[in-house]
Design a protein around this motif. Structure first.
Motif, PDB file in Angstrom:
ATOM      1  N   ASP A 353       0.870  -1.179   0.000  1.00 45.44           N
ATOM      2  CA  ASP A 353       0.000   0.000   0.000  1.00 45.44           C
ATOM      3  C   ASP A 353       0.912   1.236   0.000  1.00 45.44           C
ATOM      4  N   VAL A 356       0.632   3.697   2.833  1.00 45.43           N
ATOM      5  CA  VAL A 356       1.269   3.317   4.101  1.00 45.43           C
ATOM      6  C   VAL A 356       2.722   3.796   4.070  1.00 45.43           C
ATOM      7  N   ASP A 359       2.781   7.461   4.718  1.00 42.34           N
ATOM      8  CA  ASP A 359       2.633   7.828   6.145  1.00 42.34           C
ATOM      9  C   ASP A 359       3.944   7.620   6.904  1.00 42.34           C
ATOM     10  N   SER A 406       5.285  -4.992   8.220  1.00 43.93           N
ATOM     11  CA  SER A 406       4.140  -4.704   9.088  1.00 43.93           C
ATOM     12  C   SER A 406       2.941  -5.572   8.741  1.00 43.93           C
ATOM     13  N   GLU A 408       0.049  -4.792  10.247  1.00 44.88           N
ATOM     14  CA  GLU A 408      -1.101  -3.979  10.658  1.00 44.88           C
ATOM     15  C   GLU A 408      -1.904  -3.480   9.456  1.00 44.88           C
ATOM     16  N   GLN A 409      -3.168  -3.250   9.686  1.00 39.87           N
ATOM     17  CA  GLN A 409      -4.027  -2.623   8.669  1.00 39.87           C
ATOM     18  C   GLN A 409      -3.602  -1.158   8.523  1.00 39.87           C
ATOM     19  N   PRO A 410      -3.747  -0.588   7.328  1.00 39.95           N
ATOM     20  CA  PRO A 410      -3.437   0.836   7.179  1.00 39.95           C
ATOM     21  C   PRO A 410      -4.236   1.683   8.173  1.00 39.95           C
ATOM     22  N   GLN A 411      -3.556   2.697   8.720  1.00 36.74           N
ATOM     23  CA  GLN A 411      -4.232   3.611   9.643  1.00 36.74           C
ATOM     24  C   GLN A 411      -4.003   5.041   9.166  1.00 36.74           C
ATOM     25  N   GLY A 412      -4.535   5.994   9.905  1.00 29.32           N
ATOM     26  CA  GLY A 412      -4.276   7.409   9.643  1.00 29.32           C
ATOM     27  C   GLY A 412      -4.607   7.801   8.216  1.00 29.32           C
ATOM     28  N   LYS A 413      -3.701   8.613   7.620  1.00 30.96           N
ATOM     29  CA  LYS A 413      -3.949   9.115   6.263  1.00 30.96           C
ATOM     30  C   LYS A 413      -4.064   7.980   5.260  1.00 30.96           C
ATOM     31  N   ALA A 415      -5.233   4.984   5.567  1.00 30.07           N
ATOM     32  CA  ALA A 415      -6.560   4.368   5.580  1.00 30.07           C
ATOM     33  C   ALA A 415      -7.567   5.296   4.902  1.00 30.07           C
ATOM     34  N   LEU A 416      -7.472   6.593   5.236  1.00 28.11           N
ATOM     35  CA  LEU A 416      -8.415   7.565   4.688  1.00 28.11           C
ATOM     36  C   LEU A 416      -8.282   7.672   3.163  1.00 28.11           C
TER      37      LEU A 416
END
Ligand SMILES: Cc1ncc(COP(=O)(O)O)c(C=O)c1O
Length: 448
Positions: A353, A356, A359, A406, A408-413, A415-416
């Motif tokens: 991604d 990601v 970020d 990683s 983890e699922q995408p977070q923050g910007k 994910a948005l």
């Protein structure tokens, strides 16, 4: 908040501004790949001195300040020459790319009212990659947009443009280059269609107007895009981008003075006096005109060529470094100093991604735009990036590894952007953007 009842001491104001600025993206250290065209400190000093010297002057009335008229005329003459304009060409300085594009489109609309009176529902052909300022201009002028898709490689599909043109088309637009991928549209083909049809062709060189000529001189391949191309009737080129002027300076140029007359607005019946204005603004900041003129003179062709060389060196280092990182790619074949970094599957590993990675890079202090369809990180490379290209690549390599490791699922910007970019219902995305805009002045203004 109210205007303070008593004035605030100057040093307190300075302190407050410094504190506000602490939350900003850092333009000075060139970790920014968007919004700022970082150049040499001495060029900035020249621009600042010129800007403040003409801080109070107003170019609304060219008779009151002949100095500004002279500087504007000279800045436009230099820009026309750079764009290989023929004898008889003319232009205006504007406040930025968006104003230049709005004016070029208003000129086309008013030209068509005179020259194409049978057209009742004027259409303009815009590549999907054209800057939103062009779509905004069409919206404001109530012109119908016909979207031209891209061909492989992200340039506008000229064959599709030929199919889409109708008797109601008044203007075809191409970009040199388009912002998303730094690719130059097939201007010669688009302009040929316009010429065959007897309609107008605007080249949006807001981004590349002050870079492509030097890139060409440096020996890189640059497709023809300026007034040397028959059928190109107008060009916009921004002084406040790779012209390194202060913000608030662009140019819009026409092949003939007759065409430019459609740009002007005249109001002869106002009790306040006779009024004529070249563009959107009434009051026009003298500082922006003076700074643009001063930087053109200060740098000269030699200076611009040197800065272009540095920006191209930085771009080449970054592009080849990115291509060497497993799983990353450069989208299309950028011609100058702008590029879009995407991700691709590598062996059995699916594509990462890219948001990601964005970020993670941002957490290390790097700032850039995020493009979509396909998702990418957009870099506008400036001469000042030459010094930090190696550091950028080292961080990028590390962030790609981190993203790969990683779970983890995408977070923050990430994910948005991922969510907004992939939503098929674009009306939902438009509502979300309106909501965002509307909420920016809620709270104390310090939220990012
Ligand atoms: C190709 C292109 N056209 C137009 C514009 C709009 O310019 P401005 O932001 O000065 O209005 C930009 C800005 O990046 C651009 O890249």
């Amino acid at each position: 908040m109210k205007i303070p009842a008593q004035g605030t001491p100057r040093d307190e104001i300075t302190k407050a501004m410094r504190a506000y600025r602490d939350t900003d993206a850092d333009a000075s250290r060139a970790r920014l790949f968007s919004l700022v065209y970082a150049t040499r400190p001495d060029v900035l000093e020249v621009a600042k001195e010129a800007f403040t010297s003409f801080f109070s002057e107003n170019a609304l009335n060219p008779m009151a300040f002949p100095s500004l008229r002279r500087m504007e005329t000279e800045a436009i003459a230099m820009t026309l020459d750079l764009m290989n304009a023929p004898e008889g060409a003319a232009g205006s300085m504007t406040s930025g790319g968006s104003e230049s594009l709005l004016l070029a489109m208003k000129t086309a609309r008013d030209w068509a009212r005179v020259e194409r009176p049978k057209v009742t529902r004027p259409q303009v052909l815009l590549p999907i990659t054209a800057h939103p300022a062009l779509f905004k201009a069409a919206h404001m002028l109530d012109l119908e947009v016909v979207v031209v898709p891209t061909a492989p490689g992200f340039g506008a599909d000229a064959a599709a443009a030929r199919r889409l043109v109708t008797d109601d088309t008044i203007l075809i637009v191409g970009s040199a280059p388009q912002y998303p991928h730094g690719v130059v549209d097939p201007i010669a083909d688009l302009a040929a269609i316009a010429e065959e049809r007897g309609i107008l062709c605007h080249v949006d060189a807001c981004f590349g107007g002050f870079m492509l000529p030097w890139v060409e001189k440096l020996g890189h391949p640059v497709p023809p895009f300026d007034f040397r191309v028959p059928g190109v009737t107008s060009i916009s080129a921004d002084l406040h981008k790779y012209g390194y002027a202060a913000k608030g300076a662009s140019s819009v140029l026409y092949r003939t003075r007759a065409l430019r007359r459609h740009q002007f607005y005249v109001h002869a019946d106002w009790p306040g006096g006779l009024f004529v204005s070249p563009g959107v603004l009434g009051t026009r900041p003298g500082g922006a005109i003076a700074a643009a003129w001063a930087v053109l003179k200060y740098l000269g062709q030699e200076g611009y060529l040197d800065l272009a060389k540095r920006a191209m060196n930085a771009t080449r280092t970054i592009a080849s470094g990115v291509r060497d990182i497993d799983g990353l790619e450069i989208l299309g074949e950028p011609v100058m100093s702008a590029l879009a970094i995407g991700t691709r599957a590598s062996g059995d590993a699916p594509a990462l991604d890219v948001y990601v990675i964005g970020d993670l890079m941002q957490a290390r202090g790097w700032f850039f735009d995020r493009g979509q369809a396909p998702a990418n990180l957009h870099l506008t490379v400036s001469p000042a990036h030459e010094a930090i290209a190696g550091e950028f690549l080292a961080d990028l390599r590390a962030c790609v590894e981190q993203a790969r490791a990683s779970k983890e699922q995408p977070q923050g910007k990430a994910a948005l952007y991922g969510m907004l970019g992939s939503l098929p219902d674009r009306a939902v995305v438009r509502d979300a953007l309106l909501e965002l805009m509307d909420s920016l002045d809620a709270g104390d203004g310090s939220a990012s």
